[in-house]
Enzyme design. Sequence first.
Site, short mmCIF file in Angstrom:
data_model
loop_
_atom_site.label_atom_id
_atom_site.label_comp_id
_atom_site.label_asym_id
_atom_site.label_seq_id
_atom_site.Cartn_x
_atom_site.Cartn_y
_atom_site.Cartn_z
N ASP A 58 0.84 -1.19 0.00
CA ASP A 58 0.00 0.00 0.00
C ASP A 58 0.87 1.24 0.00
O ASP A 58 2.08 1.16 0.22
CB ASP A 58 -1.01 0.01 1.16
CG ASP A 58 -0.37 0.03 2.53
OD1 ASP A 58 0.86 -0.17 2.63
OD2 ASP A 58 -1.08 0.25 3.52
N TYR A 60 2.80 4.80 0.83
CA TYR A 60 3.42 5.33 2.05
C TYR A 60 2.39 6.18 2.81
O TYR A 60 1.72 7.03 2.20
CB TYR A 60 4.64 6.17 1.72
CG TYR A 60 5.79 5.38 1.13
CD1 TYR A 60 6.42 4.39 1.87
CD2 TYR A 60 6.25 5.65 -0.15
CE1 TYR A 60 7.48 3.67 1.34
CE2 TYR A 60 7.31 4.93 -0.69
CZ TYR A 60 7.92 3.94 0.06
OH TYR A 60 8.97 3.23 -0.47
N PHE A 71 6.63 1.64 -3.94
CA PHE A 71 7.98 1.80 -3.40
C PHE A 71 8.62 3.15 -3.74
O PHE A 71 9.62 3.53 -3.15
CB PHE A 71 8.92 0.67 -3.85
CG PHE A 71 8.51 -0.68 -3.34
CD1 PHE A 71 8.70 -1.03 -2.01
CD2 PHE A 71 7.91 -1.60 -4.18
CE1 PHE A 71 8.31 -2.27 -1.53
CE2 PHE A 71 7.52 -2.84 -3.72
CZ PHE A 71 7.72 -3.18 -2.39
N HIS A 178 10.52 -9.60 1.80
CA HIS A 178 10.25 -8.19 1.55
C HIS A 178 11.49 -7.36 1.89
O HIS A 178 12.26 -7.73 2.79
CB HIS A 178 9.06 -7.75 2.40
CG HIS A 178 8.46 -6.45 2.01
ND1 HIS A 178 8.95 -5.24 2.48
CD2 HIS A 178 7.42 -6.15 1.19
CE1 HIS A 178 8.23 -4.26 1.96
NE2 HIS A 178 7.30 -4.77 1.18
#
Length: 218
Positions: A58, A60, A71, A178
């Site tokens: 999702d 920031y 990202f 991740h």
Amino acid sequence: MTHIPQAWAHLPFFTDRYPQIATHLAGADDVLPPAHLRFAALSAVTPADVRVVILGQDPYPTAGHGNGLAFSVNANVTPLPRSLGNIFKELQNDLDDTPTSGDLSHWAAQGVLLLNTALSVREGQAGSHAKQGWEHLAREVLDLTSQRPTAYILWGRHAQGLRKYIGAGDHLLIETSHPSPLSARRGFFGSRPFSQVNDWLRARDLRPIDWIGKSNQS
């Protein structure tokens, strides 16, 4: 006002699911990113131009950080969010260089779809819109893009949980932990995903991705 990218507008999500999400978000002043950036990832890459899909979770939850690409952050953001900082560490390890800022729009310009599975978040509350129904869009995008050979980068369990929506084909599938500080050392560091993608593209006589892109950045 949120603009639905024309090239993707035929997906069932936009008639079956999005109206309810849009109604829920209407009038809220604490939702990120701003409405005009909500579909930035899809606006940046048409289905026909997708060569690589990087699936995020999702946006920031900090105002001024996200630009609608998974990202990625606005070029003036320092320090980088920790997950993006770890992505840059792996870029340095893999390709001996890093971009000059955290704005990854130069990746999108080359056919890298930087898609989050939720396209909105409440400011200061990570994951707050994870159950709004956005994931149906991600599922449909994976199904559509996998109708021809595509490289998929699935970092972490959340992204890997959507693997089943990638259709069979001559795809590259990179799955590691991740890049977040909690898990990056459990398989993300040292995975060399960027050179893997470029090797796969070159093997098919396709242009590799310029992951560093300094010539495109100020």
